[in-house]
Every structure is written in structure tokens, then in C-alpha cells.
Design an enzyme around this catalytic site. Structure first.
Site, PDB file in Angstrom:
ATOM      1  N   LYS A  47       3.645  -2.368  -2.677  1.00  0.00           N
ATOM      2  CA  LYS A  47       3.427  -1.721  -3.759  1.00  0.00           C
ATOM      3  C   LYS A  47       2.860  -0.947  -4.659  1.00  0.00           C
ATOM      4  CE  LYS A  47       3.668  -6.925  -3.393  1.00  0.00           C
ATOM      5  NZ  LYS A  47       2.913  -7.881  -4.102  1.00  0.00           N
ATOM      6  N   GLY A  48       1.865  -0.133  -3.897  1.00  0.00           N
ATOM      7  CA  GLY A  48       1.097   0.798  -5.449  1.00  0.00           C
ATOM      8  C   GLY A  48       1.585   1.984  -5.215  1.00  0.00           C
ATOM      9  N   GLU A 103       2.031   7.200  -0.794  1.00  0.00           N
ATOM     10  CA  GLU A 103       1.261   6.390  -1.607  1.00  0.00           C
ATOM     11  C   GLU A 103       0.777   6.319  -2.709  1.00  0.00           C
ATOM     12  OE1 GLU A 103      -0.574   3.771  -1.219  1.00  0.00           O
ATOM     13  OE2 GLU A 103      -0.733   2.827   1.601  1.00  0.00           O
ATOM     14  N   ASP A 107      -7.715   5.579   0.877  1.00  0.00           N
ATOM     15  CA  ASP A 107      -9.054   5.252   0.725  1.00  0.00           C
ATOM     16  C   ASP A 107      -9.373   4.899   2.774  1.00  0.00           C
ATOM     17  OD1 ASP A 107     -11.118   2.397   1.388  1.00  0.00           O
ATOM     18  OD2 ASP A 107     -10.741   2.761  -0.680  1.00  0.00           O
ATOM     19  N   VAL A 157     -10.170   1.149  -8.106  1.00  0.00           N
ATOM     20  CA  VAL A 157      -9.562   1.884  -8.888  1.00  0.00           C
ATOM     21  C   VAL A 157      -8.144   0.871  -9.204  1.00  0.00           C
ATOM     22  CG1 VAL A 157      -9.664   4.143  -9.366  1.00  0.00           C
ATOM     23  CG2 VAL A 157      -7.789   3.494  -7.572  1.00  0.00           C
ATOM     24  N   ASP A 163      -3.754  -1.788  -8.012  1.00  0.00           N
ATOM     25  CA  ASP A 163      -3.721  -3.976  -8.413  1.00  0.00           C
ATOM     26  C   ASP A 163      -5.471  -4.076  -7.560  1.00  0.00           C
ATOM     27  OD1 ASP A 163      -3.765  -3.375  -5.505  1.00  0.00           O
ATOM     28  OD2 ASP A 163      -3.698  -5.567  -5.818  1.00  0.00           O
ATOM     29  N   ARG A 169      -1.111  -3.673 -12.209  1.00  0.00           N
ATOM     30  CA  ARG A 169      -0.081  -3.008 -11.638  1.00  0.00           C
ATOM     31  C   ARG A 169       0.459  -2.239 -13.015  1.00  0.00           C
ATOM     32  NH1 ARG A 169       0.261  -2.939  -5.587  1.00  0.00           N
ATOM     33  NH2 ARG A 169       0.047  -5.262  -4.694  1.00  0.00           N
TER      34      ARG A 169
HETATM   35  P1  IMP Z   1      -6.312   2.484   3.144  1.00  0.00           P
HETATM   36  O1  IMP Z   1      -5.585   2.020   4.071  1.00  0.00           O
HETATM   37  O2  IMP Z   1      -7.954   1.732   3.129  1.00  0.00           O
HETATM   38  O3  IMP Z   1      -6.332   4.237   2.921  1.00  0.00           O
HETATM   39  O4  IMP Z   1      -6.002   1.836   1.613  1.00  0.00           O
HETATM   40  C1  IMP Z   1      -5.025   2.137   1.041  1.00  0.00           C
HETATM   41  C2  IMP Z   1      -4.071   1.102   0.806  1.00  0.00           C
HETATM   42  O5  IMP Z   1      -5.731  -0.196   0.231  1.00  0.00           O
HETATM   43  C3  IMP Z   1      -3.428   1.544  -0.819  1.00  0.00           C
HETATM   44  O6  IMP Z   1      -2.469   1.048  -0.213  1.00  0.00           O
HETATM   45  C4  IMP Z   1      -3.306   0.886  -1.968  1.00  0.00           C
HETATM   46  O7  IMP Z   1      -3.357  -0.312  -1.720  1.00  0.00           O
HETATM   47  C5  IMP Z   1      -5.551   0.027  -1.094  1.00  0.00           C
HETATM   48  N1  IMP Z   1      -6.445   0.293  -1.952  1.00  0.00           N
HETATM   49  C6  IMP Z   1      -7.071   1.422  -1.943  1.00  0.00           C
HETATM   50  N2  IMP Z   1      -8.204   1.538  -2.637  1.00  0.00           N
HETATM   51  C7  IMP Z   1      -7.852   0.858  -3.746  1.00  0.00           C
HETATM   52  C8  IMP Z   1      -8.867   0.525  -5.013  1.00  0.00           C
HETATM   53  O8  IMP Z   1      -8.788   1.725  -5.128  1.00  0.00           O
HETATM   54  N3  IMP Z   1      -7.851   0.533  -5.635  1.00  0.00           N
HETATM   55  C9  IMP Z   1      -6.528  -0.418  -5.803  1.00  0.00           C
HETATM   56  N4  IMP Z   1      -5.990  -0.336  -4.649  1.00  0.00           N
HETATM   57  C10 IMP Z   1      -6.808   0.101  -3.093  1.00  0.00           C
HETATM   58 MG    MG Z   2      -3.434  -3.632  -3.261  1.00  0.00          MG
END
Ligand code: IMP
Ligand code: MG
Length: 179
Positions: A47-48, A103, A107, A157, A163, A169
Site C-alpha cells: 500500500k506504500g 514503490e 529498503d 520513515v 506506515d 499513511r
Molecule cells: P524492502 O523489501 O526491504 O525493500 O522493503 C520495502 C517495503 O518495506 C516497502 O514496500 C515498505 O512497505 C516497507 N518499508 C521499508 N522501509 C520502510 C520505512 O522506512 N518506512 C515504512 N515502510 C518501510
Molecule cells: Mg509497511
């Protein structure tokens, strides 16, 4: 957990509304230039992505289509898990199409990597990643992000679609959690 019992998080302002708006306008202009004569499909990662995506598509004054996929590598709070849970996905043929995966934040990179692997099976002409925020110091997989709004540190963040525990959000700016 009952939502009324959820923890309150303290945060400080990281990116104010006007700065985000200005940056999204620039990103839209760049994407419009790069995809001139093409009809890309923007695929929002729920949902981000939602607040960013709503602004971004209005900054792209050209022919485009919109699809969604639901995926997350977080189990609610601020701790990452390596397991990516995916749901839904585009209901149209992606063969030969130019895709932009949108996105809110990248992260570890696990989420977009997993989604891209799945989308590639449908033989699109191209796939690029668009993210409002990049947290490169948190990366666990190598990734090429074509369009990045802001490059942040490793702080967690919130706001602008992002969230903790499904909250915050709706904040119209981005803050970093300080507690
Ligand atoms: P990744 O798979 O670790 O790159 O994470 C991506 C997903 O993790 C994003 O779609 C977010 O939902 C969540 N996420 C990662 N870092 C943050 C943050 O700092 N704040 C909020 N959501 C995050
Ligand atoms: Mg999340």
C-alpha cells in the site's frame, strides 16, 4: 492487536510537503521525456505507493496505464523479514509492454526484486523501478533504481503512504521515527 492499543510513535520532519511536491513534479517530467512515444504501465506496489503514485501520475501528462500489485517484506512494525508476501497483480497482458514499478520506499530491495522476477515471466519490453524514497544503506540485494525521489539514511520513515503498523499513511509529509 486492538488498534486502540497500538503504540504511539514520536517522529521528526524529514521531507516537508512542498519539497515532496517539487520533487515529484521533476520525476514526472523526466519519466514523460524518457517514455515519449511509449505507452507505459505504472504498477503501484500497495500500500506504500498510493499517495506518491496519485501525485506522480498527475505529473505525467501523457498516455499511460495503471495497475497494482500488493507486496510487503515487513510484518507490520519496523522489523524486516526476508519473506515477501505477494497478492494480486496486473490483470492485463504485460507482453511487450514498458513497465514502471512504483514503490514508496526501497529498503532491503527484496520486495521489488521478488516482484520483478514474477513480472519478467510475462515478457515485458522493459521494467524500471520508481521510488519516492531510497534507503541504499539497508540494501541486501543489488538493484538498479532508475527514478529516485529522495535518498535517505537507514531511519524508519512514515507518512505519505508509508506506515508503522498500518498507521500514519495519511500524514501529508515524511517523518522519521525517533523512538
Ligand atoms: P524492502 O523489501 O526491504 O525493500 O522493503 C520495502 C517495503 O518495506 C516497502 O514496500 C515498505 O512497505 C516497507 N518499508 C521499508 N522501509 C520502510 C520505512 O522506512 N518506512 C515504512 N515502510 C518501510
Ligand atoms: Mg509497511
Amino acid at each position: 492487536m486492538n488498534s486502540t492499543l497500538k503504540k504511539i510513535h514520536k517522529f521528526s520532519l524529514l521531507y516537508p510537503q512542498d519539497e515532496i511536491a517539487g520533487r515529484i513534479k521533476e520525476m514526472g517530467e523526466q519519466i514523460s521525456l524518457d517514455y515519449a512515444g511509449k505507452d507505459p504501465i505504472l504498477i503501484g506496489v500497495l500500500k506504500g505507493c498510493i499517495v506518491f503514485l496519485a501525485d506522480l501520475i498527475r505529473a505525467i501528462p501523457k498516455s499511460m496505464e495503471l495497475e497494482f500489485i500488493s507486496a510487503s517484506s515487513y510484518n507490520g512494525g519496523i522489523t524486516a523479514s526476508d519473506k515477501v508476501i505477494m497478492n494480486g497483480g496486473p490483470g492485463v497482458s504485460l507482453e511487450g509492454r514498458h513497465l514502471l514499478l512504483v514503490e514508496g520506499v526501497v529498503d532491503s530491495g527484496n520486495t521489488v526484486t521478488t516482484i520483478i522476477k514474477r513480472l519478467r515471466n510475462q515478457k515485458p519490453a522493459s521494467i524500471e523501478i520508481v521510488t519516492l524514497l531510497d534507503k541504499p544503506t539497508c540494501r541486501k540485494v543489488e538493484l538498479n533504481l532508475k527514478y529516485v525521489g529522495f535518498t535517505a539514511g537507514d531511519d524508519f520513515v512514515i507518512g505519505y503512504g508509508l506506515d508503522v503498523d498500518q498507521k500514519y499513511r495519511n500524514l501529508p509529509f515524511i517523518g522519521k521515527v525517533i523512538e
